[in-house]
Structure formats: C-alpha cells, structure tokens
Scaffold this active site. Structure first.
Site, short mmCIF file in Angstrom:
data_model
loop_
_atom_site.label_atom_id
_atom_site.label_comp_id
_atom_site.label_asym_id
_atom_site.label_seq_id
_atom_site.Cartn_x
_atom_site.Cartn_y
_atom_site.Cartn_z
N SER A 91 0.83 -1.22 0.00
CA SER A 91 0.00 0.00 0.00
C SER A 91 0.86 1.27 0.00
CB SER A 91 -0.94 0.00 1.21
OG SER A 91 -0.21 0.04 2.43
N GLY A 92 2.17 1.11 0.06
CA GLY A 92 3.05 2.29 -0.01
C GLY A 92 3.43 2.87 1.34
N ASP B 255 10.05 1.63 11.07
CA ASP B 255 9.38 0.87 10.01
C ASP B 255 9.05 -0.53 10.54
OD1 ASP B 255 8.31 0.61 7.44
OD2 ASP B 255 10.18 -0.14 6.58
N GLU B 256 7.99 -1.13 10.03
CA GLU B 256 7.61 -2.52 10.37
C GLU B 256 7.37 -2.70 11.87
OE1 GLU B 256 7.11 -4.64 8.00
OE2 GLU B 256 8.53 -4.29 6.38
N CYS C 294 -8.95 -7.00 -1.37
CA CYS C 294 -10.03 -6.31 -0.67
C CYS C 294 -10.70 -7.29 0.30
CB CYS C 294 -11.05 -5.76 -1.67
SG CYS C 294 -11.99 -7.05 -2.49
#
Ligand code: TMP
Ligand code: MG
Ligand code: ZN
Length: 200
Positions: A20-21, A89-90, A184
C-alpha cells in the site's frame, strides 16, 4: 501528512496492507524532515531482512539508511541528543513496549513516525499496532489495489503453493510478492477462520 502542528511531540502512524506504499510514505516524510533540517533517526526490526539489512526499503526500490534493532527499548539507548524525529518501520514486529517507547519520545517533544501492518494475513490486529494507533495523534490507513478485482485493498492474502494460508498458520512469515498479495475484504480468504474469534 500531518495537517495540524501539535504543540510539542506527537505520534503519527502509517498503516495498511502490504503493497500500500507505507514505507514509501515513511521515506517521503523522512526526506522532507531532513530538508527542513530536522535530525532524523530511522529504526527497523532485525526480523525483516527482505531487501536490505541496514536500510528501510519499499517494494518499489526506494530506500533510506536505518539502524537495525531487536527490541524497541534499544531506541532509547542509541537515541542521539540532537535527534528530533524518530521513524520506525515494520512496527508490527516489535512487542507491546514499542508503544511505551513511542509515548516516551513524544512526551519528550519528538516527532515519531511509525509504519506497520494494521492486520496480519488472517485480518487480525497485528502485534502492538492497535496500541500504537490508539496512542497516536494521527493515523493514515493506506490502501493497495486488490490483485483479484482491482478494488481498494485493505487486506494481505498469504498464499502457500498458490492456496490461501490457513487461519492456524504462524503469524510471522517474512516475505514479499512470492507469498503475499493485496486484496479487498471481499476477495480475502482465510480458510479455517472461526466466525467468533474472540471469547466473551
Ligand atoms: P510490508 O508491510 O513492508 O510489505 O512488510 C510486511 C512484512 O510482514 C513482510 O516481511 C511479510 C510480513 N508478514 C508477516 O510476517 N505476517 C503476516 O501475516 C503478513 C501479512 C506479513
Ligand atoms: Mg514496508
Ligand atoms: Zn477484490
């Protein structure tokens, strides 16, 4: 991006499914902070060695240097006195103490930028992310594109030999597009998932 400038420190979360960036957005915010002459330190968990060991790397190949840590409390030990912005991050891979560390830093007046998966492959809250999202001043949920139907994707499908992974599989499995794809809610499949996950 922060639309409001809080007084003192704050916590901002970038979450969403894989692809998703999130890391791309983290790197963008870090770059802008550096342009604004802020002193930034970037951290990432040792667990994730997918693209680079000493860099935070996005799926599209962007990267920025990072300090690799095993426990979130190490951030407090290796924080430099001049640091004004901390990026992690993460964060889903850290234990709950990462929420204490984020709070301590924000209380001291630092800007704390955190990315992580809000949901694991089962679509269950991932590690300390719910705590962090509750504590934060700002939460952005990014979306990928569902590889099945092209709708906005909020979930991450784990595939083992091309088949949806079972609900009882271990939560942690480091990987990228060879094991995971964005989907989704409608196209996301978790065989073996009970209707009621939580006991009363
Ligand atoms: P990303 O959000 O930067 O794409 O990285 C997510 C990492 O988390 C990647 O190494 C795969 C891992 N992961 C798990 O360990 N368990 C999961 O259930 C999911 C969805 C991802
Ligand atoms: Mg990432
Ligand atoms: Zn879909």
């Amino acid at each position: 991006m922060p639309h409001f400038q809080p007084k003192g420190g704050w916590i901002e979360i970038i979450c969403g499914s894989m692809f998703s960036g999130k890391t791309e957005e983290l790197i963008r915010r870090v770059r802008r902070a550096e342009i604004a002459r802020q002193h930034v330190q970037v951290f990432k968990p040792k667990l994730d060695n997918r693209y680079s060991v000493s860099e935070v790397a996005s799926h599209n190949g962007e990267q920025t240097p990072a300090e690799v840590i095993e426990r979130a409390s190490e951030i407090l030990e290796i924080l430099r006195p001049e640091t004004t912005v901390v990026a992690i991050d993460e964060a889903q891979f850290f234990d709950a103490q990462v929420a204490d560390v984020a709070r301590i830093l924000a209380d001291r007046g630092l800007r704390v930028i955190i990315t992580g998966l809000d949901l694991d492959f089962r679509a269950e809250p991932f590690g300390p992310m719910p705590l962090l999202m509750a504590e934060a001043e700002m939460v952005d949920k990014l979306h990928a594109i569902c590889v099945v139907c092209a709708a906005p994707a909020s979930r991450t499908q784990r595939l083992i030999n091309g088949q949806p992974a079972n609900y009882t599989d271990p939560v942690i499995l480091v990987g990228a597009s060879e094991v995971y794809e964005a989907r989704c809610r409608d196209c996301h499949k978790v065989p073996g998932r009970p209707e009621l996950v939580r006991n009363e």
